[in-house]
Design a protein around this motif. Structure first.
Motif, PDB file in Angstrom:
ATOM      1  N   THR A   8      -8.592  -2.441  -2.412  1.00 30.84           N
ATOM      2  CA  THR A   8      -9.978  -1.806  -1.995  1.00 30.84           C
ATOM      3  C   THR A   8     -11.167  -3.099  -2.060  1.00 30.84           C
ATOM      4  N   TYR A  62       0.062   0.613  -3.951  1.00 26.94           N
ATOM      5  CA  TYR A  62      -1.225   0.112  -4.407  1.00 26.94           C
ATOM      6  C   TYR A  62      -2.178  -0.362  -3.106  1.00 26.94           C
ATOM      7  N   THR A  63      -3.287   0.541  -3.037  1.00 22.73           N
ATOM      8  CA  THR A  63      -4.278   0.098  -1.974  1.00 22.73           C
ATOM      9  C   THR A  63      -5.037  -0.848  -2.270  1.00 22.73           C
ATOM     10  N   SER A 109       0.967  -1.304   0.041  1.00 24.10           N
ATOM     11  CA  SER A 109       0.039   0.036  -0.043  1.00 24.10           C
ATOM     12  C   SER A 109       0.762   1.354  -0.025  1.00 24.10           C
ATOM     13  N   GLY A 111      -4.658   4.956 -10.949  1.00 24.11           N
ATOM     14  CA  GLY A 111      -5.814   4.806 -10.696  1.00 24.11           C
ATOM     15  C   GLY A 111      -6.369   3.550 -10.338  1.00 24.11           C
ATOM     16  N   VAL A 112      -7.537   3.021 -10.277  1.00 20.29           N
ATOM     17  CA  VAL A 112      -7.905   1.870  -9.809  1.00 20.29           C
ATOM     18  C   VAL A 112      -7.762   0.788 -10.972  1.00 20.29           C
ATOM     19  N   GLU A 113      -7.292  -0.214 -10.580  1.00 23.69           N
ATOM     20  CA  GLU A 113      -6.976  -1.476 -11.461  1.00 23.69           C
ATOM     21  C   GLU A 113      -7.430  -2.680 -10.728  1.00 23.69           C
ATOM     22  N   THR A 114      -7.810  -3.800 -11.644  1.00 23.09           N
ATOM     23  CA  THR A 114      -8.285  -4.889 -10.901  1.00 23.09           C
ATOM     24  C   THR A 114      -7.306  -6.155 -11.591  1.00 23.09           C
ATOM     25  N   SER A 119      -6.209   0.583  -5.670  1.00 22.64           N
ATOM     26  CA  SER A 119      -5.912   2.043  -6.264  1.00 22.64           C
ATOM     27  C   SER A 119      -4.554   2.246  -6.006  1.00 22.64           C
ATOM     28  N   THR A 174      -9.059  -5.786  -6.449  1.00 27.02           N
ATOM     29  CA  THR A 174      -9.060  -4.364  -7.078  1.00 27.02           C
ATOM     30  C   THR A 174      -8.135  -3.257  -6.173  1.00 27.02           C
TER      31      THR A 174
END
Length: 361
Positions: free
Chosen positions: A120, A117-118, A32, A138-141, A134, A132
């Motif tokens: 979520t 990378y946090t 994170s 941006g947001v990645e899966t 953040s 998933t």
């Protein structure tokens, strides 16, 4: 699809990533923040730590040799009971550097390590998991066959997949005085209810002070009292949760916990660096990402690996709350030269420790 997404690049997460990558698995590690920070863990470890690190790491991470401990039933001026060896029993090390070194080892083994990378959300599906997060872009899966939760005592992975929490979460406080101190004994104070406070000399890096208390106790005030008793100037402080007592289950449908997330810690100190890395090696050995049933093999195997030491460690911790006369009698009986390994309470019953006990009489 990757084999594993590991959430958390602390010692347990990075060790698992390294071992799994060496076994030929495709591993992604998500951290994170910056690896090793914020610091929320002591840097006092047994000599076994060097077995998990590459040759030459000691030159960068070593801070001080520790030969024993002074146990106090009162403050800094109280008469201590000394437990010692004539050779180092443990080391003070660069705790941030340890995390960075272990993450680098994972990368060298073939794992991909990303910080910033946090996570979520974690979604377990019949054929795999979706994680998933953040991140910087941006947001990645991320898709994988399995997810490993190595994200600490307040694990997001554990919460997302519905696994139970550890039996206890203590509140730990650390502080650092950067004035060099090359003493070779740690000080342990059995003055904190149900746990203890400590002072660890770290050579040129200064002194570490710390304690842990149960929720609801006034940890900051107790810490201030500790450092005032030593007349110390604290240059930096931090705090965090310390998990004690493994939850009833540490694996899900396509998920598993390792390290502090699974409370793979020593009940009598709260330390989890070595226990977490031992369990991480068990996970890499037992879990086949294409066979979810092997998660149960990991569950059984890591408990077999740590069970006896954790059970005996719980008994040692119970001694912290004994009436003072019993504590004094115990200290007098066991103080002196020891043959006990700080990570293995079962060594209390070793032949070497028995010989040490008999030699005092």
């Amino acid at each position: 699809m990757r084999d594993f997404v590991v959430v958390g690049a602390g010692p347990a997460g990075s060790r698992f990533a390294r071992s799994a990558a060496e076994a030929g698995h495709d591993v992604l590690v998500l951290e994170s923040g910056e690896i090793g920070r914020p610091l929320a863990c002591s840097g006092h470890v047994s000599l076994d730590v060097w077995d998990f690190l590459p040759e030459g790491a000691r030159d960068d991470l070593f801070q001080n040799d520790i030969y024993g401990a002074r146990f106090h039933l009162g403050g800094a001026d109280s008469e201590p009971h000394r437990f010692y060896k004539d050779e180092p029993v443990s080391n003070a090390i660069d705790r941030v550097g340890l995390d960075k070194t272990l993450a680098h080892c994972a990368e060298e083994a073939g794992a991909e390590v990303r910080d910033g990378y946090t996570v979520t959300a974690v979604d377990e599906k019949p054929g795999g998991v979706e994680v998933t997060a953040s991140g910087p872009d941006g947001v990645e899966t991320f898709e994988a066959r399995m997810v490993g939760g190595a994200d600490g005592p307040r694990s997001r992975v554990r919460d997302e997949v519905g696994l139970p929490e550890p039996e206890e979460l203590l509140h730990g406080v650390l502080g650092f005085d950067f004035e060099p101190d090359h003493q070779d004994f740690v000080d342990v104070h059995l003055t904190v209810p149900r746990f203890f406070a400590w002072r660890i000399p770290r050579g040129d890096s200064g002194v570490e002070y710390g304690l842990a208390v149960r929720p609801g106790d006034d940890a900051p005030q107790r810490f201030d009292d500790l450092v005032a008793d030593y007349d110390a100037d604290i240059d930096k402080r931090c705090s965090g949760a310390i998990p004690i007592g493994p939850p009833e289950r540490t694996v899900g449908k396509r998920s598993f916990l390792v390290g502090d997330a699974a409370a793979q810690t020593k009940p009598f100190t709260g330390g989890g660096i070595l226990y977490g890395m031992r369990a991480a090696d068990v996970a890499a050995r037992e879990i086949d990402p294409r066979q979810p049933a092997t998660l149960d093999d990991y569950e059984r195997a890591w408990r077999d690996e740590l069970r006896n030491d954790q059970r005996l460690g719980s008994l040692v911790r119970a001694g912290y709350s004994m009436p003072r006369p019993i504590q004094k009698a115990g200290m007098r009986a066991f103080s002196g030269e020891i043959a006990v390994h700080m990570d293995r309470p079962t060594s209390l019953f070793s032949k070497a420790q028995l010989r040490a006990l008999l030699s005092w009489n």
